[in-house]
Design an enzyme around this catalytic site. Structure first.
Site, PDB file in Angstrom:
ATOM      1  N   SER A  59      -7.034  -2.647  15.123  1.00  0.00           N
ATOM      2  CA  SER A  59      -7.767  -1.794  15.937  1.00  0.00           C
ATOM      3  C   SER A  59      -7.463  -0.439  15.674  1.00  0.00           C
ATOM      4  CB  SER A  59      -7.602  -2.274  17.330  1.00  0.00           C
ATOM      5  OG  SER A  59      -6.270  -2.292  17.755  1.00  0.00           O
ATOM      6  N   SER A  60      -6.191  -0.083  15.289  1.00  0.00           N
ATOM      7  CA  SER A  60      -5.852   1.365  15.168  1.00  0.00           C
ATOM      8  C   SER A  60      -6.789   2.050  14.100  1.00  0.00           C
ATOM      9  CB  SER A  60      -4.779   1.471  15.049  1.00  0.00           C
ATOM     10  OG  SER A  60      -3.981   1.004  13.866  1.00  0.00           O
ATOM     11  N   ASP A 103       0.672  -1.186  -0.085  1.00  0.00           N
ATOM     12  CA  ASP A 103      -0.153   0.006  -0.009  1.00  0.00           C
ATOM     13  C   ASP A 103       0.962   1.142   0.135  1.00  0.00           C
ATOM     14  OD1 ASP A 103       0.715  -0.552   2.884  1.00  0.00           O
ATOM     15  OD2 ASP A 103      -1.185   0.066   3.504  1.00  0.00           O
ATOM     16  N   ASP A 141      -5.439   0.047   5.784  1.00  0.00           N
ATOM     17  CA  ASP A 141      -6.330  -0.605   7.106  1.00  0.00           C
ATOM     18  C   ASP A 141      -7.565   0.573   6.943  1.00  0.00           C
ATOM     19  OD1 ASP A 141      -4.553  -2.261   7.351  1.00  0.00           O
ATOM     20  OD2 ASP A 141      -3.546  -1.485   9.157  1.00  0.00           O
ATOM     21  N   SER A 167     -12.145   4.867  27.189  1.00  0.00           N
ATOM     22  CA  SER A 167     -12.350   3.629  26.445  1.00  0.00           C
ATOM     23  C   SER A 167     -12.591   2.521  27.773  1.00  0.00           C
ATOM     24  CB  SER A 167     -10.912   3.001  25.956  1.00  0.00           C
ATOM     25  OG  SER A 167     -10.879   1.737  25.361  1.00  0.00           O
ATOM     26  N   LEU A 218      -5.247  -7.163  13.603  1.00  0.00           N
ATOM     27  CA  LEU A 218      -6.370  -6.962  12.750  1.00  0.00           C
ATOM     28  C   LEU A 218      -6.730  -5.435  12.620  1.00  0.00           C
ATOM     29  CD1 LEU A 218      -8.300  -9.916  13.911  1.00  0.00           C
ATOM     30  CD2 LEU A 218      -6.789  -9.814  11.948  1.00  0.00           C
TER      31      LEU A 218
END
Length: 373
Positions: A120-121, A33, A165, A64, A118
């Site tokens: 999460s950011s 990318d 992402d 959070s 996976l």
């Protein structure tokens, strides 16, 4: 909804809305990318949910449910710490662009498996970007929200990631993979119905994470940029004669170039097979991708290699590491009647080495970011 209850408890009012953005798994197209190349990710069923209300005073209050007792109240965005820098960075980017974004009360709840790679950011960034776009009526398109999330991660957090992402989180469709040209930012959805072919894609979470912040990710990117410069090209996407390019390069630059160029071709080949209905045949390309990531890009690790090798030994059609590398997850393409065998073979290989048991998750293409309430 848990996040709404937490918002009421924190701020004594109902949120103006609730938004969800998923994590992603990348079927193929790794480390391409940021080289203007091709990627083929899809959204996963886990992600980040954000309950948000606007504020008139410009202050960001954020908490959070995964970080109890670590609420942050920010009149200066640079004071954001840890996980909060990802969503707060989105506010910073929007304001830097001169967009009319005031303050916000935010409560976030995530269920992306920890350390699985996976993304999460990206889910943190896209959920807040979508919320603020709606609440402040900014009128931004989905790809622009993805770019804002990427810029937050690049310039506010300091992680030089590409666009994959955030784009996968913002644009994915249920039951489809997202083919993205990272130069033009053109995209299209590719049907990805494994069940119709008697197949499953297993995520194998190794439960290990060798920190990307030690500079290895950034070093790979510098290798690619240096190689392109030596070749007189804007990026490695522009290599048309691989043999000639490799003859002109050496060392790490040569190896990184070989991976990027061949990985772009593998993405195109996988899309061709999916469109032809030859889904089982993509396994060989997954295998080739892993070998390239292991040997040319050098971003695998023992835990990922064992997961891939033992999955194939157990009967998987193909397997590879997915994500940035140095830990996280692998994926394995498996026939329905071999899933139990593959799981047992991988788990056994980990047990033999005295490693913690891996986690197995079903990779089902999920919807992209959306407003829930």
């Amino acid at each position: 909804m848990r996040v709404v209850d937490a918002f009421r408890e924190a701020y004594g009012a109902e949120p103006a809305g609730v938004w969800h953005a998923p994590g992603r798994v990348n079927l193929i197209g790794e480390h391409t990318d940021y080289n203007d190349g091709f990627v083929l990710p899809f959204a996963v069923p886990w992600g980040v949910t954000a309950a948000v209300s606007p504020r008139e005073d410009g202050v960001i209050r954020i908490r959070s449910l995964q970080a109890p007792g670590k609420d942050q109240v920010l009149d200066d965005l640079d004071r954001a710490e840890g996980w909060a820098r990802y969503p707060v960075g989105v506010v910073w980017v929007l304001r830097e662009r001169g967009l009319p974004v005031g303050g916000a009360d935010i409560v976030m709840d995530g269920d992306v498996p920890a350390g699985a790679g996976l993304s999460s950011s990206a889910a943190l960034e896209v959920s807040v970007a979508l919320a603020l776009n709606d609440l402040y009526d900014l009128g931004l398109e989905r790809m622009e929200l993805a770019r804002i999330g990427q810029k937050a991660e690049n310039d506010f957090v300091g992680m030089p990631c590409g666009i994959m992402d955030q784009a996968a989180s913002a644009l994915s469709e249920e039951g489809h993979a997202l083919f993205l040209d990272c130069r033009s930012l053109g995209s299209r959805s590719i049907p990805f119905d494994l069940a119709a072919h008697g197949l499953q894609l297993l995520i194998i979470n190794t439960r290990v994470h060798h920190e990307l912040a030690d500079g290895q990710y950034a070093r790979r990117r510098r290798d690619c940029e240096s190689a392109a410069k030596h070749l007189g090209l804007a990026s490695l996407r522009d290599v048309t004669d691989l043999a000639d390019a490799l003859a002109r390069l050496s060392g790490d630059e040569r190896a990184r170039t070989q991976h990027v160029v061949t990985e772009n071709h593998r993405v195109e080949a996988v899309i061709g097979l999916l469109r032809a209905g030859a889904v089982q045949e993509i396994g060989a390309l997954l295998n080739a991708s892993h070998l390239s990531l292991r040997d040319q890009y050098e971003v695998s690790c023992d835990e990922l290699d064992v997961a891939v090798e033992s999955a194939i030994k157990g009967g998987a059609r193909g397997a590879r590491m997915t994500g940035g590398g140095f830990g996280g997850s692998a994926i394995a393409l498996v026939a329905d009647d071999r899933v139990d065998r593959v799981r047992a073979t991988v788990a056994g290989a980990y047990e033999e080495r005295g490693w913690a048991a891996p986690e197995f998750l079903p990779a089902v293409p999920a919807p992209g970011a959306r407003r829930l309430v």
